[in-house]
Design an enzyme around this catalytic site. Structure first.
Site, PDB file in Angstrom:
ATOM      1  N   TYR A   2      60.156  14.290  35.269  1.00  0.00           N
ATOM      2  CA  TYR A   2      59.988  15.039  36.778  1.00  0.00           C
ATOM      3  C   TYR A   2      60.527  16.648  35.648  1.00  0.00           C
ATOM      4  CZ  TYR A   2      63.762  17.412  39.968  1.00  0.00           C
ATOM      5  OH  TYR A   2      64.441  17.917  40.528  1.00  0.00           O
ATOM      6  N   LYS A  58      58.677  20.464  37.482  1.00  0.00           N
ATOM      7  CA  LYS A  58      59.303  21.646  38.156  1.00  0.00           C
ATOM      8  C   LYS A  58      59.077  22.893  36.696  1.00  0.00           C
ATOM      9  CE  LYS A  58      61.590  20.074  40.986  1.00  0.00           C
ATOM     10  NZ  LYS A  58      61.269  20.716  43.097  1.00  0.00           N
ATOM     11  N   SER A  84      64.601  23.315  39.236  1.00  0.00           N
ATOM     12  CA  SER A  84      66.265  22.730  38.670  1.00  0.00           C
ATOM     13  C   SER A  84      66.788  23.203  37.797  1.00  0.00           C
ATOM     14  CB  SER A  84      65.924  21.014  38.587  1.00  0.00           C
ATOM     15  OG  SER A  84      66.508  20.277  37.921  1.00  0.00           O
ATOM     16  N   ALA A  85      67.638  23.377  37.073  1.00  0.00           N
ATOM     17  CA  ALA A  85      69.073  23.090  35.761  1.00  0.00           C
ATOM     18  C   ALA A  85      67.991  21.999  35.191  1.00  0.00           C
ATOM     19  CB  ALA A  85      70.351  22.570  35.932  1.00  0.00           C
ATOM     20  N   ASN A  87      61.043   9.621  50.659  1.00  0.00           N
ATOM     21  CA  ASN A  87      62.298   9.742  50.465  1.00  0.00           C
ATOM     22  C   ASN A  87      63.327  10.450  51.473  1.00  0.00           C
ATOM     23  OD1 ASN A  87      63.692   8.712  49.212  1.00  0.00           O
ATOM     24  ND2 ASN A  87      64.318  11.292  47.638  1.00  0.00           N
ATOM     25  N   ASN A  92      72.501   8.978  40.847  1.00  0.00           N
ATOM     26  CA  ASN A  92      72.831   9.914  40.431  1.00  0.00           C
ATOM     27  C   ASN A  92      74.775   9.751  40.317  1.00  0.00           C
ATOM     28  OD1 ASN A  92      70.744  12.055  41.492  1.00  0.00           O
ATOM     29  ND2 ASN A  92      71.407  12.542  39.944  1.00  0.00           N
ATOM     30  N   TYR A 107      67.325  15.086  51.184  1.00  0.00           N
ATOM     31  CA  TYR A 107      68.737  16.183  51.294  1.00  0.00           C
ATOM     32  C   TYR A 107      69.190  17.360  51.390  1.00  0.00           C
ATOM     33  CZ  TYR A 107      73.321  16.412  48.780  1.00  0.00           C
ATOM     34  OH  TYR A 107      74.645  16.663  48.136  1.00  0.00           O
TER      35      TYR A 107
HETATM   36  P1  NAD Z   1      64.830  14.548  48.964  1.00  0.00           P
HETATM   37  O1  NAD Z   1      64.001  14.015  48.662  1.00  0.00           O
HETATM   38  O2  NAD Z   1      66.038  14.035  48.635  1.00  0.00           O
HETATM   39  O3  NAD Z   1      64.360  15.490  49.403  1.00  0.00           O
HETATM   40  C1  NAD Z   1      62.902  16.003  49.400  1.00  0.00           C
HETATM   41  C2  NAD Z   1      61.473  15.818  50.940  1.00  0.00           C
HETATM   42  O4  NAD Z   1      60.279  15.924  50.507  1.00  0.00           O
HETATM   43  C3  NAD Z   1      62.024  13.934  51.195  1.00  0.00           C
HETATM   44  O5  NAD Z   1      61.916  14.035  52.699  1.00  0.00           O
HETATM   45  C4  NAD Z   1      60.692  13.573  50.772  1.00  0.00           C
HETATM   46  O6  NAD Z   1      60.230  12.685  52.008  1.00  0.00           O
HETATM   47  C5  NAD Z   1      59.839  14.924  51.156  1.00  0.00           C
HETATM   48  N1  NAD Z   1      58.644  14.894  49.952  1.00  0.00           N
HETATM   49  C6  NAD Z   1      58.093  14.764  48.444  1.00  0.00           C
HETATM   50  N2  NAD Z   1      57.017  14.343  48.377  1.00  0.00           N
HETATM   51  C7  NAD Z   1      56.053  15.001  50.003  1.00  0.00           C
HETATM   52  C8  NAD Z   1      55.620  15.322  50.009  1.00  0.00           C
HETATM   53  N3  NAD Z   1      54.220  15.232  49.007  1.00  0.00           N
HETATM   54  N4  NAD Z   1      54.644  15.362  51.046  1.00  0.00           N
HETATM   55  C9  NAD Z   1      55.345  15.961  51.954  1.00  0.00           C
HETATM   56  N5  NAD Z   1      56.429  15.270  51.488  1.00  0.00           N
HETATM   57  C10 NAD Z   1      57.547  15.503  50.861  1.00  0.00           C
HETATM   58  O7  NAD Z   1      65.300  15.783  47.299  1.00  0.00           O
HETATM   59  P2  NAD Z   1      66.790  16.275  47.764  1.00  0.00           P
HETATM   60  O8  NAD Z   1      67.645  16.138  46.655  1.00  0.00           O
HETATM   61  O9  NAD Z   1      66.880  17.224  48.653  1.00  0.00           O
HETATM   62  O10 NAD Z   1      65.646  17.506  46.793  1.00  0.00           O
HETATM   63  C11 NAD Z   1      64.898  18.658  47.261  1.00  0.00           C
HETATM   64  C12 NAD Z   1      64.130  19.639  46.347  1.00  0.00           C
HETATM   65  O11 NAD Z   1      64.796  20.243  45.028  1.00  0.00           O
HETATM   66  C13 NAD Z   1      63.426  18.731  45.933  1.00  0.00           C
HETATM   67  O12 NAD Z   1      62.122  18.888  44.468  1.00  0.00           O
HETATM   68  C14 NAD Z   1      63.753  18.311  43.744  1.00  0.00           C
HETATM   69  O13 NAD Z   1      63.352  18.157  42.964  1.00  0.00           O
HETATM   70  C15 NAD Z   1      65.437  19.699  43.926  1.00  0.00           C
HETATM   71  N6  NAD Z   1      66.033  19.530  43.237  1.00  0.00           N
HETATM   72  C16 NAD Z   1      67.351  18.352  43.656  1.00  0.00           C
HETATM   73  C17 NAD Z   1      68.385  17.947  42.404  1.00  0.00           C
HETATM   74  C18 NAD Z   1      69.234  16.918  43.378  1.00  0.00           C
HETATM   75  O14 NAD Z   1      70.049  17.168  42.229  1.00  0.00           O
HETATM   76  N7  NAD Z   1      69.416  16.698  44.767  1.00  0.00           N
HETATM   77  C19 NAD Z   1      68.505  18.577  41.905  1.00  0.00           C
HETATM   78  C20 NAD Z   1      67.687  20.102  41.161  1.00  0.00           C
HETATM   79  C21 NAD Z   1      66.468  20.674  42.010  1.00  0.00           C
HETATM   80  C1  WQD Z   2      76.153  13.425  36.101  1.00  0.00           C
HETATM   81  C2  WQD Z   2      76.894  13.237  35.388  1.00  0.00           C
HETATM   82  C3  WQD Z   2      76.615  10.878  34.085  1.00  0.00           C
HETATM   83  C4  WQD Z   2      75.422   8.344  36.985  1.00  0.00           C
HETATM   84  C5  WQD Z   2      69.728  14.698  36.856  1.00  0.00           C
HETATM   85  C6  WQD Z   2      68.592  15.567  36.930  1.00  0.00           C
HETATM   86  C7  WQD Z   2      68.221  16.836  37.349  1.00  0.00           C
HETATM   87  C8  WQD Z   2      68.840  17.198  38.913  1.00  0.00           C
HETATM   88  C9  WQD Z   2      70.367  16.197  38.695  1.00  0.00           C
HETATM   89  C10 WQD Z   2      67.139  17.430  39.568  1.00  0.00           C
HETATM   90  C11 WQD Z   2      76.433  12.779  34.221  1.00  0.00           C
HETATM   91  C12 WQD Z   2      77.357  10.674  34.532  1.00  0.00           C
HETATM   92  C13 WQD Z   2      75.491   9.840  36.342  1.00  0.00           C
HETATM   93  C14 WQD Z   2      76.494   6.737  36.253  1.00  0.00           C
HETATM   94  C15 WQD Z   2      77.862   8.382  35.266  1.00  0.00           C
HETATM   95  N1  WQD Z   2      67.648  16.772  39.342  1.00  0.00           N
HETATM   96  N2  WQD Z   2      76.827   9.580  34.617  1.00  0.00           N
HETATM   97  N3  WQD Z   2      77.987   7.070  35.452  1.00  0.00           N
HETATM   98  O1  WQD Z   2      71.774  13.444  34.668  1.00  0.00           O
HETATM   99  O2  WQD Z   2      72.753  15.981  35.557  1.00  0.00           O
HETATM  100  O3  WQD Z   2      71.765  15.721  36.358  1.00  0.00           O
HETATM  101  O4  WQD Z   2      70.286  15.049  38.578  1.00  0.00           O
HETATM  102  O5  WQD Z   2      66.938  18.056  39.543  1.00  0.00           O
HETATM  103  O6  WQD Z   2      67.075  16.892  36.585  1.00  0.00           O
HETATM  104  O7  WQD Z   2      68.294  15.113  35.717  1.00  0.00           O
HETATM  105  O8  WQD Z   2      72.970  14.043  36.994  1.00  0.00           O
HETATM  106  O9  WQD Z   2      74.241  12.737  38.393  1.00  0.00           O
HETATM  107  O10 WQD Z   2      72.759  11.573  36.609  1.00  0.00           O
HETATM  108  O11 WQD Z   2      74.796  12.624  36.142  1.00  0.00           O
HETATM  109  O12 WQD Z   2      78.774   8.177  33.761  1.00  0.00           O
HETATM  110  O13 WQD Z   2      76.710   6.462  36.872  1.00  0.00           O
HETATM  111  O14 WQD Z   2      77.605  11.668  35.731  1.00  0.00           O
HETATM  112  O15 WQD Z   2      76.294  10.364  32.463  1.00  0.00           O
HETATM  113  O16 WQD Z   2      77.319  12.692  32.747  1.00  0.00           O
HETATM  114  P1  WQD Z   2      72.549  14.526  35.774  1.00  0.00           P
HETATM  115  P2  WQD Z   2      73.671  13.383  37.528  1.00  0.00           P
END
Ligand code: NAD
Ligand code: WQD
Length: 346
Positions: A148, A152, A124-125, A35, A198, A11
């Site tokens: 998870y 991080k 991540s936060a 993914n 999410n 993503y």
């Molecule tokens: P995503 O799953 O869409 O993207 C991650 C990509 O990494 C995927 O395409 C997956 O196939 C690939 N991948 C996973 N493990 C792998 C491996 N061992 N070797 C090669 N490829 C691998 O996730 P995203 O939402 O794009 O997140 C990207 C990064 O940002 C992640 O590290 C995630 O932890 C971090 N992050 C995401 C969010 C969020 O809410 N989306 C928030 C904070 C941090």
């Molecule tokens: C947002 C708000 C829920 C779904 C998570 C991970 C965090 C980060 C981002 C990677 C909250 C509420 C949600 C639903 C709801 N990822 N909610 N009904 O929890 O802030 O963070 O994703 O690093 O590590 O924990 O995001 O989108 O899950 O939730 O009411 O069906 O929406 O309770 O208040 P979150 P979220």
């Protein structure tokens, strides 16, 4: 710059690829597609009008990574590759430790072996756990509440130690808050497999009629309207921060840790109302009990990113909602999970 994007078909990585290519950088994608679909790379090519080299490769495969990094000179790596589902990490902690932590160690070793000296890391936060105060500054206490989050925090610490040991190596540790939305073309976006964890992808599926209604987790939080408050930021703003961070590393050779968020707290109810209004759709919901592990309010103090990188989020919540919905309607149906076709991979 020549930049290796690990997890670049995912993503956030795919949006970063579009932004980086748009700023004239050359990007190469590595992804094991656990993914994501290889088709995403074709869409990135379509959006950028450039051929994007892509390799179906696991970052834990040190031999393959080193071979790739010695065959061409990379100026920097952006490390998105991780498993990211909080609930799944509680059920399968070892899989998360292996994929995320072992993958990062292998990547750092390959970078060292091949003399690649800059890393941008997707943190991540989640490393703030249940924060003592909001908005959250980077100096806030770090605490983890699930496996998870632990990966991080450990990855941040590993990278910090490597930077300390090698003054020629620098890293940008980017703490993302809640990325949502999609590229305005509707060609790339978030494709959660199964039931979305999410909020925004769940809202999109309710609006599309794929799910009955949204369950709002808790209406009794100590917040503006009783629902949880988060810092949602547009994925294109987030993608732009990666380009800014890479340019910062190349010009200063200094490491940094910054929050990436808007600095604005938005409640679940406010997001739902904005989505329904902007997209003129019905969003049935019910308030249910709190979700285990949730906290009331999480939003960033993004001042440091503005000061060091000159970055700030520009797109508002209405734009996030419109772009997420455009992707839901236009893009998702034709960009499913891998089905064996691997056209874009080499
Ligand atoms: P995503 O799953 O869409 O993207 C991650 C990509 O990494 C995927 O395409 C997956 O196939 C690939 N991948 C996973 N493990 C792998 C491996 N061992 N070797 C090669 N490829 C691998 O996730 P995203 O939402 O794009 O997140 C990207 C990064 O940002 C992640 O590290 C995630 O932890 C971090 N992050 C995401 C969010 C969020 O809410 N989306 C928030 C904070 C941090
Ligand atoms: C947002 C708000 C829920 C779904 C998570 C991970 C965090 C980060 C981002 C990677 C909250 C509420 C949600 C639903 C709801 N990822 N909610 N009904 O929890 O802030 O963070 O994703 O690093 O590590 O924990 O995001 O989108 O899950 O939730 O009411 O069906 O929406 O309770 O208040 P979150 P979220």
């Amino acid at each position: 710059m020549n930049i290796l994007l690990c997890g670049g078909a995912g993503y956030i990585g795919s949006h970063a690829a579009v932004v980086l290519a748009g700023r004239g950088h050359q990007v190469v994608i590595v992804d094991n597609h656990c993914n994501s679909s290889p088709d995403v790379v074709l869409r990135v090519q379509q959006l950028t009008g450039t051929r994007i080299e892509s390799h179906c490769l696991d970052v834990r495969d040190g031999g393959a990574l080193t071979a790739l990094m010695s065959a061409q000179r990379f100026d920097a790596v952006v490390h998105f590759a991780a498993l990211k589902a909080v609930g799944e990490s509680c059920e399968q902690p070892l899989a998360y430790f292996d994929n995320n932590i072992s993958g990062t160690i292998t990547l750092l070793q390959a970078m060292r072996a091949c003399g690649v000296r800059h890393l941008v890391f997707s943190s991540s936060a989640t490393v703030y756990g249940d924060p003592e105060l909001v908005p959250i500054p980077e100096t806030a206490r770090l605490q983890v509440t699930n496996p998870y989050g632990r990966t991080k925090l450990v990855m941040e610490q590993l990278i910090e130690d490597v930077c300390r040991a090698d003054p020629g190596f620098s890293a940008a540790n980017l703490r993302y808050f809640n990325p949502v939305g999609a590229h305005p073309s509707g060609l790339i976006g978030e494709s959660p497999s199964g039931v979305p964890n999410n909020l925004m992808p769940y809202v999109c599926q309710v609006a599309a009629g794929q799910r009955d209604h949204l369950r709002i987790f808790g209406g009794d939080w100590p917040t503006v309207d009783g629902t949880g408050v988060r810092d949602y930021l547009h994925v294109m703003d987030l993608a732009e921060a990666h380009a800014d961070a890479l340019e910062y590393l190349a010009s200063t050779q200094q490491s940094l840790t910054v929050n990436l968020g808007t600095g604005q707290g938005v409640s679940v109810r406010q997001l739902v109302e904005t989505f329904a209004r902007e997209n003129d759709c019905a969003l049935p919901y019910e308030i249910v009990g709190r979700r285990a592990g949730d906290v009331a309010e999480v939003y960033a103090d993004p001042a440091l990113a503005r000061r060091l990188l000159g970055w700030e989020a520009k797109r508002d919540l209405a734009t996030m909602c419109r772009d997420a919905w455009r992707w839901q309607r236009q893009g998702q149906g034709v960009c499913d999970m891998p089905d064996g076709s691997d056209e874009a991979a080499t």
